[in-house]
Design an enzyme around this catalytic site. Structure first.
Site, PDB file in Angstrom:
ATOM      1  N   LYS A 114       0.866  -1.240   0.163  1.00 45.48           N
ATOM      2  CA  LYS A 114       0.147  -0.102   0.003  1.00 45.48           C
ATOM      3  C   LYS A 114       0.682   1.084  -0.037  1.00 45.48           C
ATOM      4  CE  LYS A 114      -4.161  -2.414   2.016  1.00 45.48           C
ATOM      5  NZ  LYS A 114      -4.575  -2.430   3.518  1.00 45.48           N
ATOM      6  N   LYS A 193      -3.954  -7.208 -10.119  1.00 52.30           N
ATOM      7  CA  LYS A 193      -5.040  -8.016  -9.049  1.00 52.30           C
ATOM      8  C   LYS A 193      -6.842  -6.980  -9.272  1.00 52.30           C
ATOM      9  CE  LYS A 193      -6.576  -7.956  -4.410  1.00 52.30           C
ATOM     10  NZ  LYS A 193      -6.192  -6.757  -3.858  1.00 52.30           N
ATOM     11  N   LYS A 196     -10.347  -2.469  -4.912  1.00 51.89           N
ATOM     12  CA  LYS A 196     -11.067  -0.814  -5.443  1.00 51.89           C
ATOM     13  C   LYS A 196      -9.857   0.228  -4.999  1.00 51.89           C
ATOM     14  CE  LYS A 196     -14.564  -2.667  -2.263  1.00 51.89           C
ATOM     15  NZ  LYS A 196     -13.591  -3.641  -0.235  1.00 51.89           N
TER      16      LYS A 196
HETATM   17  P1  ADP Z   1     -10.305  -4.490  -2.438  1.00 54.60           P
HETATM   18  O1  ADP Z   1      -9.130  -4.756  -2.467  1.00 54.60           O
HETATM   19  O2  ADP Z   1     -10.394  -4.429  -3.691  1.00 54.60           O
HETATM   20  O3  ADP Z   1     -10.052  -3.069  -0.901  1.00 54.60           O
HETATM   21  P2  ADP Z   1     -11.901  -6.270   0.161  1.00 54.60           P
HETATM   22  O4  ADP Z   1     -10.160  -4.979   0.877  1.00 54.60           O
HETATM   23  O5  ADP Z   1     -12.114  -5.083   1.245  1.00 54.60           O
HETATM   24  O6  ADP Z   1     -11.393  -5.457  -1.448  1.00 54.60           O
HETATM   25  O7  ADP Z   1     -11.277  -7.243   0.152  1.00 54.60           O
HETATM   26  C1  ADP Z   1     -12.459  -7.714   0.477  1.00 54.60           C
HETATM   27  C2  ADP Z   1     -12.122  -9.746  -0.158  1.00 54.60           C
HETATM   28  O8  ADP Z   1     -12.261  -9.758  -1.064  1.00 54.60           O
HETATM   29  C3  ADP Z   1     -11.561  -9.759   1.174  1.00 54.60           C
HETATM   30  O9  ADP Z   1     -11.422 -11.070   1.118  1.00 54.60           O
HETATM   31  C4  ADP Z   1      -9.820 -10.206  -0.465  1.00 54.60           C
HETATM   32  O10 ADP Z   1      -9.089 -10.777  -0.395  1.00 54.60           O
HETATM   33  C5  ADP Z   1     -10.738 -10.170  -1.599  1.00 54.60           C
HETATM   34  N1  ADP Z   1     -10.359  -9.741  -2.403  1.00 54.60           N
HETATM   35  C6  ADP Z   1     -10.713  -8.144  -2.992  1.00 54.60           C
HETATM   36  N2  ADP Z   1     -10.072  -8.351  -4.247  1.00 54.60           N
HETATM   37  C7  ADP Z   1      -9.414  -9.818  -5.004  1.00 54.60           C
HETATM   38  C8  ADP Z   1      -9.589  -9.683  -6.088  1.00 54.60           C
HETATM   39  N3  ADP Z   1      -8.702  -8.825  -7.111  1.00 54.60           N
HETATM   40  N4  ADP Z   1      -9.570 -11.529  -6.453  1.00 54.60           N
HETATM   41  C9  ADP Z   1      -9.882 -12.124  -5.068  1.00 54.60           C
HETATM   42  N5  ADP Z   1     -10.181 -12.129  -4.151  1.00 54.60           N
HETATM   43  C10 ADP Z   1     -10.265 -10.668  -3.416  1.00 54.60           C
END
Ligand code: ADP
Ligand code: TRP
Length: 325
Positions: A114, A193, A196
């Site tokens: 990050k 990947k 958001k």
């Molecule tokens: P982001 O990474 O988009 O901010 P979050 O941190 O809120 O999303 O993640 C919520 C859930 O979705 C977690 O279990 C995270 O591992 C999963 N996740 C987020 N992006 C991906 C992705 N590209 N592939 C697989 N799992 C994901």
């Protein structure tokens, strides 16, 4: 089946729900709702590490809540709440931070990634995995469905649980991650990947035109139509296959490998597939958006229910650590 397990996972309200969130976490949670005890919550305290626009945080929290309900989280069958409505989690996080070696935080990739992406490194971001551990241990979770990016955080949670239990006595369940290989890392439209924070998402509840534009913008190579193509290296294929049965995936693979495939056509197909896949959820969501009071009530009741479990664990923790006299 050997009795009900506790299945818990959280999602940050730092943007709208996307395909990565859906396939790695939400779908798994909904599937587990039938046979296990489900704990599903919106981790707004975690989102505070990166979102400091108050209106955006509140709006995303509501949006994620409504989206989870529309996608099948059933508040009757599960514990469903917003993280900050069960404040005991921050108390436990502080207690756990005192058995957490600094090196364990220093080794976490997510923090380093990050920061490398330009996010300001505040202290909350650094100790994020301790709060996540508190989330998991407070509810004595057995299983935690997540994407691969959270694997290390789950290892941290296990380490802290084991350390606490060895210092004070067996209080915590040592949790296990559920990471489904086929959806461990859903790629974004650019092949990185989907996240958001990277601006490369396909959101589950986009408007029709916006969705079409997003799907048409998936980055592909520039091989000519007649060339044979490599499906596994293609973002379009890797996103499309999430929606396909084994047989359908095989057929699409064949189309790539025999040549003559037009990416533009496949993109149009994928757009239709995504649009149809979420049709029912979209209708449910529209109704939920109109009834704010319903979501408020559900979240309030969910927090009350979750809080009872949290208070039970915390009572034990306070006794065993000597905080209660
Ligand atoms: P982001 O990474 O988009 O901010 P979050 O941190 O809120 O999303 O993640 C919520 C859930 O979705 C977690 O279990 C995270 O591992 C999963 N996740 C987020 N992006 C991906 C992705 N590209 N592939 C697989 N799992 C994901
Ligand atoms: N860190 C997780 C993510 O970014 C979100 C999260 C917070 C979580 N607390 C949790 C996930 C507890 C599972 C269990 O995706």
């Amino acid at each position: 089946m050997t009795g009900k397990k506790r299945v818990l996972s959280g999602i940050q309200p730092s943007g709208n729900v996307h395909l990565g969130n859906y396939f790695a976490m939400i779908k798994k949670m909904v599937e587990n709702q039938k046979n296990h005890q489900l704990f599903c919550f919106i981790v707004n305290l975690h989102a505070l590490t990166t979102v400091n626009d108050s209106k955006a945080l509140a709006a995303y929290t509501r949006d994620v809540a409504v989206s989870l309900l529309a996608l099948g989280i059933d508040p009757e069958k599960s514990y469903f709440w917003v993280q900050s409505d069960v404040p005991e989690v921050t108390e436990l996080a502080w207690i756990l931070s005192n058995v957490t070696p600094l090196g364990l935080m220093e080794r976490c990739h997510s923090y380093k990634d990050k920061v490398a992406k330009g996010i300001k490194p505040n202290t909350g971001l650094f100790i994020y995995p301790i709060l996540m551990t508190a989330d998991i241990l407070l509810f004595k979770s057995d299983l935690v469905p997540v994407g691969k990016d959270q694997k290390q955080h789950l290892e941290v949670a296990r380490d802290i649980a084991i350390k606490f239990n060895s210092v004070y006595g067996e209080v915590f369940t040592v949790p296990e991650a559920i990471i489904d290989k086929s959806v461990a890392t859903v790629p974004g439209v650019d092949g990185q990947k989907m996240s958001k924070s990277y601006g490369n998402t396909i959101e589950v509840f986009m408007e029709k035109d916006a969705l079409k534009k997003k799907v048409m913008g998936i980055v592909t190579d520039s091989l000519p139509v007649e060339a044979k193509k490599e499906p596994d290296k293609c973002n379009l294929f890797n996103i499309y296959k999430l929606f396909l049965s084994e047989k359908e995936e095989k057929d699409l693979r064949k189309r790539y490998e025999t040549g003559g495939l037009k990416y533009g056509e496949v993109k149009k197909e994928l757009f239709e597939v995504i649009w149809d896949y979420f049709a029912e959820a979209r209708v449910k969501r529209e109704a939920l958006v109109k009834d704010k009071e319903y979501t408020n009530r559900i979240l309030k009741q969910g927090a009350e229910k979750a809080r009872e479990v949290a208070l039970g664990t915390l009572k034990k923790v306070k006794q065993i650590t000597g905080l209660s006299i």
